[in-house]
Design an enzyme around this catalytic site. Structure first.
Site, short mmCIF file in Angstrom:
data_model
loop_
_atom_site.label_atom_id
_atom_site.label_comp_id
_atom_site.label_asym_id
_atom_site.label_seq_id
_atom_site.Cartn_x
_atom_site.Cartn_y
_atom_site.Cartn_z
N ILE A 147 24.48 -4.58 -26.65
CA ILE A 147 24.97 -5.96 -26.79
C ILE A 147 26.25 -6.11 -25.99
CG2 ILE A 147 25.96 -7.63 -28.45
CD1 ILE A 147 23.00 -7.07 -28.86
N HIS A 148 26.31 -7.05 -25.08
CA HIS A 148 27.58 -7.29 -24.39
C HIS A 148 27.75 -8.70 -23.82
CE1 HIS A 148 25.17 -6.73 -20.79
NE2 HIS A 148 26.18 -7.18 -20.07
#
Ligand code: UDP
Length: 356
Positions: free
Chosen positions: A206-207
């Site tokens: 996740i980013h």
């Protein structure tokens, strides 16, 4: 000899540069000068890729990182300009959709240096994404546009880019995947260290700002991954931005096994042996497909639409969906076979155009 100034700065760009730099060197007629803006700068987000993928050390390292988009992009414009003025390259080569891409395109265009863009024409049609703005501007300023997919070619034509400037070359990340898959397949240490077995875990990353900077979405993702982790192991190499936002929001993982960002070879080992990949990364969505691992994309849209059409990828919005249920339901699914990203020799095609 032609001089090409390559401008990179972020993790996914190092992976794309690796096969293209090799192909450029093999032409024997191109001298490549590598400019690293510093956008990603530490050992885990930068150095490891240069070492593992055999990329030559940057000729110029500008050391620019942190700050908002304005401060970062502004510093890049200021510092790239004198480097290009002195170097006077025949062409500037940029990759993807980061602030380093945008800055490279702008400086080169204003100095009247032709620009070539690898991974041109990708569109999410969501202008709230900083990457979408970077892509649109970079493509408009580019003279040569290397498109990874037919969809990307169509997007560029729709925006009025002349067909003779667009080269459908396939996707350089597929080249990298083929070049490094064997080495990565032999790397089992990380799985052993994490106590996980092939096809017995979910890999998550996740980013994207739309997830990390929106508390409701970030909370929904953390809670969904925790729910999944209660049923089977979830491994998550934690991006520095996500780590910072979670800390600021008082969010923490308990059952999810987080590790610091891993190198490319460990990442490929983790990806290729996962039962499922849950991600908001562009590159990781494609890599899931390269290793034929089903993927759940935690976003409202994707640029890699062919993966959804083929059935290998499902879009699951963290804003509106039951994310945990969707991840568990996708395990064991498979899509149709196809080759939408070229034949693994995109880098050679790019090198031929640039050397020609
Ligand atoms: N990647 C990696 N280590 C990690 C996470 C990702 O090597 O801990 C690699 C991944 O295999 C892919 C690329 O980084 O090749 C994707 O980069 P990222 O997700 O940062 O950016 P995006 O593709 O979304 O632009």
């Amino acid at each position: 000899m032609k001089t090409i100034a390559t401008i990179v700065g972020a993790r996914p760009q190092f992976i794309k540069v690796a096969p293209v730099s090799k192909a450029l060197a093999a032409t024997g007629t191109v001298r490549e000068v590598l400019i690293h803006t510093g956008q990603h700068h530490d050992a885990g987000m930068s150095d490891v890729f240069f070492e593992e993928l055999g990329i030559a050390a940057p000729d110029h390292h500008l050391g620019i990182h942190g700050g908002g988009h304005g401060a970062m992009t502004g510093a890049m414009l200021q510092q790239i300009e004198p480097v290009l003025q002195e170097l006077k390259p025949d062409r500037v080569l940029i990759y993807g959709d980061t602030n380093s891409t945008l800055a490279g395109a702008l400086v080169a265009a204003k100095l009247h240096i032709p620009v070539a863009h690898v991974e041109a024409g990708l569109r999410s049609f969501n202008r709230a994404m900083p990457e979408e703005i970077n892509r649109i501007v970079a493509d408009q300023l580019s003279d040569i546009l290397f498109a990874s997919t037919e969809t990307a070619v169509e997007n560029l034509k729709r925006e009025g880019i002349a067909a003779e400037r667009i080269f459908a070359v396939g996707d350089v990340m597929y080249d990298a995947a083929l070049q490094f898959a064997d080495v990565a397949a032999r790397r089992g240490e990380l799985l052993t260290k994490l106590g996980i077995v092939p096809k017995g875990y979910v890999l998550a990353t996740i980013h994207r700002a739309e997830n990390t900077d929106d508390l409701a979405r970030l909370t929904a993702i953390v809670s969904a991954l925790e729910t999944v982790a209660a049923k089977l192991p979830v491994v998550l190499p934690l991006h520095p931005r996500t780590q910072a936002r979670m800390k600021a929001a008082g969010l923490a993982f308990d059952k999810v096994r987080t590790v610091p960002p891993v190198g490319y070879l460990d990442m490929v080992a983790l990806e290729s042996q996962a039962s499922l990949i849950a991600t908001d990364s562009g590159g990781v969505q494609k890599e899931a497909f390269f290793y034929r691992v089903p993927c759940v994309t935690l976003r409202d849209e994707t640029e890699w639409v062919e993966l959804v059409d083929l059935g290998w990828n499902r879009l699951v919005s963290p804003a509106t969906s039951n994310v945990a249920e969707a991840i568990l339901a996708a395990i064991g699914s498979a899509g149709k076979d196809a080759q939408p990203y070229g034949d693994g020799r995109s880098s050679e095609a790019i090198a031929r155009v640039l050397a020609g």
